[in-house]
Write a protein that holds these residues in place. Structure first.
Motif, PDB file in Angstrom:
ATOM      1  N   ASP A  78       0.857  -1.179   0.000  1.00  0.00           N
ATOM      2  CA  ASP A  78       0.000   0.000   0.000  1.00  0.00           C
ATOM      3  C   ASP A  78       0.900   1.237   0.000  1.00  0.00           C
ATOM      4  O   ASP A  78       2.007   1.206   0.538  1.00  0.00           O
ATOM      5  CB  ASP A  78      -0.897   0.028   1.245  1.00  0.00           C
ATOM      6  CG  ASP A  78      -1.854  -1.152   1.301  1.00  0.00           C
ATOM      7  OD1 ASP A  78      -2.216  -1.663   0.221  1.00  0.00           O
ATOM      8  OD2 ASP A  78      -2.227  -1.553   2.414  1.00  0.00           O
ATOM      9  N   ASP A  87       1.525   4.571   1.593  1.00  0.00           N
ATOM     10  CA  ASP A  87       1.162   5.187   2.868  1.00  0.00           C
ATOM     11  C   ASP A  87       1.650   6.629   2.925  1.00  0.00           C
ATOM     12  O   ASP A  87       2.746   6.942   2.448  1.00  0.00           O
ATOM     13  CB  ASP A  87       1.793   4.387   4.015  1.00  0.00           C
ATOM     14  CG  ASP A  87       1.438   4.950   5.380  1.00  0.00           C
ATOM     15  OD1 ASP A  87       0.247   5.090   5.665  1.00  0.00           O
ATOM     16  OD2 ASP A  87       2.380   5.242   6.155  1.00  0.00           O
ATOM     17  N   PRO A 135      -0.354  11.330   8.012  1.00  0.00           N
ATOM     18  CA  PRO A 135      -1.660  10.818   7.616  1.00  0.00           C
ATOM     19  C   PRO A 135      -2.502  11.863   6.881  1.00  0.00           C
ATOM     20  O   PRO A 135      -2.466  13.060   7.214  1.00  0.00           O
ATOM     21  CB  PRO A 135      -2.301  10.421   8.951  1.00  0.00           C
ATOM     22  CG  PRO A 135      -1.143  10.111   9.838  1.00  0.00           C
ATOM     23  CD  PRO A 135      -0.071  11.085   9.443  1.00  0.00           C
ATOM     24  N   HIS A 140       0.694  -1.517   7.040  1.00  0.00           N
ATOM     25  CA  HIS A 140      -0.191  -0.377   6.848  1.00  0.00           C
ATOM     26  C   HIS A 140      -1.358  -0.442   7.836  1.00  0.00           C
ATOM     27  O   HIS A 140      -1.737   0.563   8.447  1.00  0.00           O
ATOM     28  CB  HIS A 140      -0.705  -0.367   5.406  1.00  0.00           C
ATOM     29  CG  HIS A 140      -1.295   0.936   5.001  1.00  0.00           C
ATOM     30  ND1 HIS A 140      -2.180   1.056   3.958  1.00  0.00           N
ATOM     31  CD2 HIS A 140      -1.132   2.192   5.485  1.00  0.00           C
ATOM     32  CE1 HIS A 140      -2.542   2.326   3.825  1.00  0.00           C
ATOM     33  NE2 HIS A 140      -1.906   3.031   4.749  1.00  0.00           N
ATOM     34  N   ARG A 155      -0.117   0.283  11.379  1.00  0.00           N
ATOM     35  CA  ARG A 155       0.214   1.689  11.573  1.00  0.00           C
ATOM     36  C   ARG A 155      -1.017   2.491  12.004  1.00  0.00           C
ATOM     37  O   ARG A 155      -0.931   3.442  12.793  1.00  0.00           O
ATOM     38  CB  ARG A 155       0.812   2.249  10.278  1.00  0.00           C
ATOM     39  CG  ARG A 155       1.537   3.578  10.493  1.00  0.00           C
ATOM     40  CD  ARG A 155       0.845   4.712   9.803  1.00  0.00           C
ATOM     41  NE  ARG A 155       1.376   5.998  10.227  1.00  0.00           N
ATOM     42  CZ  ARG A 155       1.549   7.010   9.425  1.00  0.00           C
ATOM     43  NH1 ARG A 155       1.272   6.889   8.145  1.00  0.00           N
ATOM     44  NH2 ARG A 155       1.962   8.165   9.892  1.00  0.00           N
ATOM     45  N   HIS A 156      -2.191   2.100  11.475  1.00  0.00           N
ATOM     46  CA  HIS A 156      -3.403   2.876  11.751  1.00  0.00           C
ATOM     47  C   HIS A 156      -4.311   2.245  12.808  1.00  0.00           C
ATOM     48  O   HIS A 156      -5.208   2.919  13.316  1.00  0.00           O
ATOM     49  CB  HIS A 156      -4.189   3.074  10.450  1.00  0.00           C
ATOM     50  CG  HIS A 156      -3.460   3.920   9.440  1.00  0.00           C
ATOM     51  ND1 HIS A 156      -3.293   5.276   9.600  1.00  0.00           N
ATOM     52  CD2 HIS A 156      -2.841   3.591   8.280  1.00  0.00           C
ATOM     53  CE1 HIS A 156      -2.605   5.759   8.563  1.00  0.00           C
ATOM     54  NE2 HIS A 156      -2.317   4.758   7.761  1.00  0.00           N
TER      55      HIS A 156
END
Length: 426
Positions: free
Chosen positions: A366, A368, A372, A392, A395-396
């Motif tokens: 992905d 990234d 953000p 990914h 991370r979120h």
């Protein structure tokens, strides 16, 4: 000088050679058992860490309920993999081995904790136990019989652990499991059929092995078709390839669909230095850095293969690199879709997921945002990085902190206080 000893006097007070050698070998055995004990204890501690994280998911995530438990379980496995520099699959396999061995093979697991048996032999015994376990819809009599068979396996393996070599252990294990397995041959085949899969292993020098676990009937048919076709192709007077080489080429061409409407159209990034196309790569000057062609994310390929790829390509995209460092510094802007160009640029720049230690391909990752998007991050090349889907998501969804270094790699700081180290330059 009166306390000095002659060689004869020193030899006289030394232990006999056979006794001294015995001490050394006893230490070897002791160290071996200590290593087995430590590995078993490490496995137990990992399982306890996973259990603890599942009970207290707030360490890793702000989510609630069942989702929080699942995220925490995946997060603690990742945390362990970072600290031990093991793949997440290896950590999960270790957790599975420990939990199942403690449940199904308690006697053999005790031997592992005592240091008498290594974990690979425990795992081999577990594979035999899995064969003996009853199906979910089994009758009570079938379940009782299976439980008795597993107990016998555990008891016999417990005895073998202290008296047999690993080869002897596995040989006895195979014979015992075959004897205890009450299922018919067709039932065992149906179970084995579930494990069919394809594996690709890179062998270096631009070559790889492709292996497939398939039913034996299919494997024989595949080999016979390859051989029959290879015999026909070999009749051509102009043919110079060996029978094995023809079979390998047919195998590759058939799977890729070469010459058919369904031929594979997967995008493969290949970087080819212009010096190779001009012939300069065949006789490099030792005072000049050698440029090599490579399949992005997989490594170098020979110059002749690179030239053939270039000649076979129907279209190509021009790339400008630094002639000294060999890194991408610009890209031809004759690309219509900007998002596609950005992704291609990032793939060529990073090759792999940027997280420390991750070897997943950037082309499958992905894209990234370093900052953000929800926090005002911009979609420009300087602030984008490839992260594989698991990273990914972490991370979120978790409290892991991902920070991009100046060199483009990404360090990870865990909520338990560990930060991944930067790898040294190649």
């Amino acid at each position: 000088m009166g306390d000095e000893r002659t060689d004869d006097e020193t030899f006289a007070v030394s232990p006999p050679a056979d006794e001294y050698l015995g001490y050394l070998l006893d230490d070897v055995v002791s160290d071996h058992m200590d290593a087995n004990r430590r590995l078993a204890r490490r496995a137990v501690n990992i399982v306890e860490a996973v259990d603890f994280a599942e009970r207290r998911p707030y360490v890793y995530t702000t989510a609630d309920g069942e989702l929080a438990t699942k995220i925490a379980e995946r997060a603690v496995v990742f945390d362990v993999s970072l600290r031990l520099q093991l793949g997440e699959k290896a950590v999960r396999d270790l957790i599975r081995l420990t939990r199942d061995a403690r449940r199904w093979l308690p006697q053999l697991w005790r031997r592992a904790e005592e240091g008498y048996v290594a974990l690979p032999l425990v795992d081999s015994t577990l594979a035999g136990a899995y064969r003996l376990l009853p199906a979910p819809d089994a009758t009570k009599e079938e379940k009782d019989a299976a439980a008795a068979a597993v107990r016998e396996l555990d008891s016999r393996a417990d005895d073998w652990a202290v008296a047999c070599t690993p080869a002897g252990f596995r040989s006895r294990l195979a014979r015992l499991v075959e004897k205890l397995d009450a299922r018919r041959a067709d039932e065992r085949h149906a179970m084995a059929l579930r494990d069919r899969r394809v594996i690709v292993e890179h062998a270096g020098d631009g070559m790889s092995w492709v292996s497939a676990l398939v039913p034996t009937l299919d494997a024989v048919a595949i080999k016979r078709r390859l051989t029959a076709t290879a015999k026909h192709v070999a009749k051509d007077r102009a043919e110079t390839r060996s029978r094995d080489q023809i079979r390998a080429d047919l195998f590759s061409g058939w799977l890729r669909g070469a010459g058919t409407p369904t031929a594979v159209k997967t995008k493969v990034f290949v970087t080819v230095p212009v010096t190779l196309l001009a012939g300069g790569g065949d006789a490099p000057n030792p005072s000049v850095p050698v440029e090599t062609a490579e399949i992005v994310g997989h490594g170098p390929i020979p110059p002749l293969v690179a030239k053939q790829l270039f000649l076979d390509a129907k279209a190509f995209r021009r790339l400008i690199t630094d002639p000294v460092r060999g890194v991408v510094v610009d890209m031809d802007r004759r690309v219509y879709r900007s998002t596609g160009a950005q992704r291609d640029w990032i793939v060529l720049q990073h090759h792999l997921c940027t997280r420390d230690g991750c070897t997943r391909l950037a082309m499958e990752a992905d894209i990234d945002h370093d900052v953000p998007w929800s926090q005002g991050g911009k979609t420009n090349l300087r602030l984008l990085r490839p992260l594989c889907p698991p990273d990914h998501g972490r991370r979120h969804q978790t409290t892991f902190a991902y920070r991009t270094r100046e060199n483009g790699t990404v360090e990870v700081s865990t909520p338990t206080g560990y930060t991944t180290p930067e790898e040294p330059p190649f």
